[in-house]
Design an enzyme around this catalytic site. Structure first.
Site, short mmCIF file in Angstrom:
data_model
loop_
_atom_site.label_atom_id
_atom_site.label_comp_id
_atom_site.label_asym_id
_atom_site.label_seq_id
_atom_site.Cartn_x
_atom_site.Cartn_y
_atom_site.Cartn_z
CG HIS A 71 31.12 41.57 36.90
ND1 HIS A 71 31.36 40.51 36.04
CD2 HIS A 71 29.91 41.36 37.44
CE1 HIS A 71 30.32 39.70 36.06
NE2 HIS A 71 29.43 40.19 36.90
CG HIS A 86 27.66 42.33 41.16
ND1 HIS A 86 27.68 43.54 40.50
CD2 HIS A 86 27.32 41.39 40.24
CE1 HIS A 86 27.36 43.34 39.23
NE2 HIS A 86 27.15 42.05 39.05
#
Length: 164
Positions: A71, A86
């Site tokens: 992620h 992120h």
């Protein structure tokens, strides 16, 4: 400046990792990012409703980390500045579902190189927000970020990190 003196780079340009809407970090709906706890930065919300899209490197550097679950990733520039990307909020909870890395840790990349595929449909169906913070994580190196809010195409300059 003396004959042998080197000028210090004081800015780092951050490029949009995908097409979207740029927002100041303070508007990210997550207190850790919005409060600057991880460092100064910028965020971008994807403008596409496509089932998947590609995230590109926002700076030139070396891939220092692809986080477990895929992620997020970190790049280190030639000046040693670490930049974290992120993808989405609370996406670590998906344990890798929705992300495919296109590079390996240690790879050298240029700004604009593809880093990961985001399977956005999977992430949206899990109820996660796809807003993507881009953070200069070392507060001793990055003192702030000047953000160009609004729509941005992939590769456009969206922020300037002020380097210490």
């Amino acid at each position: 400046m003396g004959f042998f003196a080197k000028s210090k780079d004081t800015d780092l340009t951050i490029h949009a990792p995908f097409e979207g809407t740029v927002i100041p970090m303070s508007e990210v709906p997550d207190p850790v990012f919005a409060g600057g706890m991880l460092g100064a930065g910028v965020a971008i919300r994807p403008s596409t409703d496509a089932d998947e899209f590609t995230v590109h490197a926002p700076v030139t550097g070396r891939v220092s980390n692809i986080f477990h679950g895929g992620h997020a990733f970190a790049l280190v520039t030639k000046l040693g500045t670490q930049v974290l990307v992120h993808v989405g909020l609370d996406t670590v909870e998906l344990k890798g579902a929705g992300f495919t890395a296109l590079v390996e840790e240690g790879a050298k990349v240029k700004a604009g190189d593809p880093i990961m595929t985001v399977h956005a449909k999977v992430i949206r169906e899990a109820g996660k927000d796809l807003v993507t913070p881009i953070v200069g994580t070392d507060k001793s190196q990055v003192s702030g970020a000047e953000v160009t809010a609004g729509p941005a195409t992939q590769g456009a300059a969206i922020a300037t990190f002020s380097l210490v």
